[in-house]
Design an enzyme around this catalytic site. Structure first.
Site, PDB file in Angstrom:
ATOM      1  N   CYS A   1       0.802  -1.221   0.000  1.00 48.77           N
ATOM      2  CA  CYS A   1       0.000   0.000   0.000  1.00 48.77           C
ATOM      3  C   CYS A   1       0.836   1.273   0.000  1.00 48.77           C
ATOM      4  CB  CYS A   1      -0.947  -0.008   1.192  1.00 48.77           C
ATOM      5  SG  CYS A   1      -2.011  -1.474   1.232  1.00 48.77           S
TER       6      CYS A   1
ATOM      7  N   HIS B   1      -2.649   8.243   5.999  1.00 49.66           N
ATOM      8  CA  HIS B   1      -2.885   6.916   5.423  1.00 49.66           C
ATOM      9  C   HIS B   1      -4.310   6.489   5.766  1.00 49.66           C
ATOM     10  CE1 HIS B   1      -1.884   3.127   3.655  1.00 49.66           C
ATOM     11  NE2 HIS B   1      -2.034   2.460   4.778  1.00 49.66           N
TER      12      HIS B   1
ATOM     13  N   GLU C   1      -1.182   5.861  13.701  1.00 50.97           N
ATOM     14  CA  GLU C   1      -0.808   7.013  12.891  1.00 50.97           C
ATOM     15  C   GLU C   1      -1.035   8.306  13.674  1.00 50.97           C
ATOM     16  OE1 GLU C   1      -1.229   8.861   8.375  1.00 50.97           O
ATOM     17  OE2 GLU C   1      -2.704   7.378   9.043  1.00 50.97           O
TER      18      GLU C   1
ATOM     19  N   LYS D   1      -9.370   8.336   1.900  1.00 52.71           N
ATOM     20  CA  LYS D   1      -9.842   6.950   1.770  1.00 52.71           C
ATOM     21  C   LYS D   1     -11.267   6.798   2.307  1.00 52.71           C
ATOM     22  CE  LYS D   1      -5.346   4.576   2.017  1.00 52.71           C
ATOM     23  NZ  LYS D   1      -4.440   5.726   2.232  1.00 52.71           N
TER      24      LYS D   1
ATOM     25  N   HIS E   1      -9.722   2.113  -0.061  1.00 57.53           N
ATOM     26  CA  HIS E   1      -8.265   1.944  -0.061  1.00 57.53           C
ATOM     27  C   HIS E   1      -7.831   1.333  -1.380  1.00 57.53           C
ATOM     28  CE1 HIS E   1      -4.254   1.400   0.998  1.00 57.53           C
ATOM     29  NE2 HIS E   1      -4.339   0.684   2.101  1.00 57.53           N
TER      30      HIS E   1
ATOM     31  N   PHE F   1       1.746  -3.408   4.102  1.00 59.97           N
ATOM     32  CA  PHE F   1       2.068  -4.721   4.655  1.00 59.97           C
ATOM     33  C   PHE F   1       3.570  -4.965   4.509  1.00 59.97           C
ATOM     34  CE2 PHE F   1      -2.266  -7.101   4.149  1.00 59.97           C
ATOM     35  CZ  PHE F   1      -2.841  -6.211   5.020  1.00 59.97           C
TER      36      PHE F   1
END
Length: 412
Positions: free
Chosen positions: A163, A303, A314, A335, A340, A399
């Site tokens: 991502c 994010h 975050e 998002k 996403h 990830f």
């Protein structure tokens, strides 16, 4: 003195629409692109919702013969790149082609081609496997097809970092220009992984929202009732250009790329490091690269995936990096509207930052109805806000613990 890198073109294919104008209008109206998945039968899946790119007719943009060689993720990347190149006004010729490169990445690649071809193999045998299967599937073919279709003969690369792909792609492309390996780079991220195998896999990880009865409210970053991300698809591409090169040809400069940071959590295959330690390091590196103070940042495109751990950590990371200034920042997760986009997210969100800098208005975080007490910053809930700022920061975390941060400057 390093070479300065500016953005002269942008291209978007997202669940909010095609092109920057449709996307900007949707962002300002706080519209969601999430709905019940229409591309395959989802009745047996735990998560039955997604943010699909609708009304996308590839034949309107790409020749039929070329389409046979492209998976959907490549189609998105090509269309976004065409728009970005058109806005930039750059004409690639024999004289400049070797100084123009492509770096458009993807997190997963041609998953739909893989699934379809595996089914053909099982049902009809190996003789029916298409000779275009491998070129459709492999991750670097978005960048490769853009290179071939535009005639760009400079660096031709692909970043695959889950991502964080789009953010890393733009950051690495900027560095290529800074070190004088190219004058122009077409860069960004693209993804088209709303497929049975992908949705099944993310569902098995308990990563996806299952708010199937309220798809428009499913993506809700920083909200107390968030319970997973909504998978999306699309592409965001920019034309990066060395400043003097852009000025010499009279290009309209949209923004400047001044900072890029990257780090690794070295912690877990999917969960972020506790307290956002990797995110802290990443943002600090970007600020150092930009040679600005944390108090210079006016907006953060978070994010903000709408998962419990990401949004919490975050927030912690932002507080550690920005201290008292964190409370003064405008922060939002787009998002909440696009879902996403995985490997396409960072590219799309970089373009959104460009639009926000240009319009001095920040997009909202929609569905922020019951703020999480641990997510207590100004996330611009539900309505766009006018805001005077010169520096925007965009975060992407993936990830494998891979992190990326871009800092863009309003150009004047």
């Amino acid at each position: 003195m390093r070479r300065r890198v500016v953005i002269t073109g942008t291209g978007l294919v997202t669940p909010l629409g095609l092109g920057k104008h449709a996307n900007w209008q949707a962002l300002m109206e706080a519209k969601s692109g999430v709905g019940r998945t229409a591309s395959f039968d989802v009745s047996a899946f735990a998560s039955q919702i997604s943010a699909e790119v609708r009304n996308f007719v590839p034949e309107d943009h790409i020749e039929h013969k070329a389409l046979k060689q492209m998976d959907r993720f490549t189609q998105f990347g090509v269309v976004a790149a065409k728009e970005a190149l058109q806005e930039s006004g750059l004409i690639i010729t024999d004289e400049n082609a070797t100084r123009v490169g492509t770096l458009v990445g993807t997190g997963i690649g041609g998953l739909s081609a893989l699934e379809e071809t595996h089914r053909t193999l099982l049902e009809k045998g190996p003789r029916r496997v298409s000779p275009f299967f491998i070129p459709k599937m492999i991750a670097n073919l978005a960048s490769g097809q853009i290179s071939m279709m535009t005639g760009a003969k400079g660096p031709n690369l692909c970043v695959v970092t889950a991502c964080t792909t789009g953010t890393h792609s733009i950051g690495e492309a900027a560095k290529i220009i800074m070190r004088d390996d190219a004058d122009v780079m077409i860069a960004g991220g693209t993804e088209a992984s709303i497929t049975p195998l992908s949705v099944g896999g993310f569902s098995a990880m308990k990563a996806l929202s299952t708010r199937n009865d309220e798809p428009l409210k499913a993506s809700r970053p920083f909200d107390r009732d968030r319970e997973g991300f909504v998978i999306g698809e699309g592409a965001g591409v920019v034309v990066l250009e060395e400043l003097e090169h852009a000025k010499k040809r009279g290009a309209t400069i949209l923004a400047e790329v001044i900072g890029y940071g990257l780090s690794s959590d070295a912690y877990h295959i999917s969960a972020p490091a506790p307290d956002g330690a990797g995110a802290v390091q990443c943002m600090q590196h970007a600020l150092k690269d930009a040679q600005i103070s944390p108090t210079d940042i006016g907006y953060i495109n978070a994010h903000g995936t709408s998962t419990q751990l990401n949004d919490k950590f975050e927030t912690m990371a932002i507080k550690k990096v920005f201290g008292d200034h964190a409370k003064k920042l405008k922060i939002s997760s787009t998002k909440s509207m696009t879902g996403h986009l995985l490997g396409g997210a960072g590219g799309v969100e970089a373009v959104y930052c460009v639009l926000m800098l240009q319009n001095q208005t920040v997009a909202p975080t929609v569905n922020l109805e019951n703020p999480d007490p641990e997510c207590d910053l100004d996330y611009v809930p539900n309505t766009a806000q006018q805001h005077q700022f010169d520096f925007a920061l965009s975060n992407s975390f993936g990830f494998g613990g891979t992190n990326g941060t871009l800092i863009l400057k309003r150009f004047s």
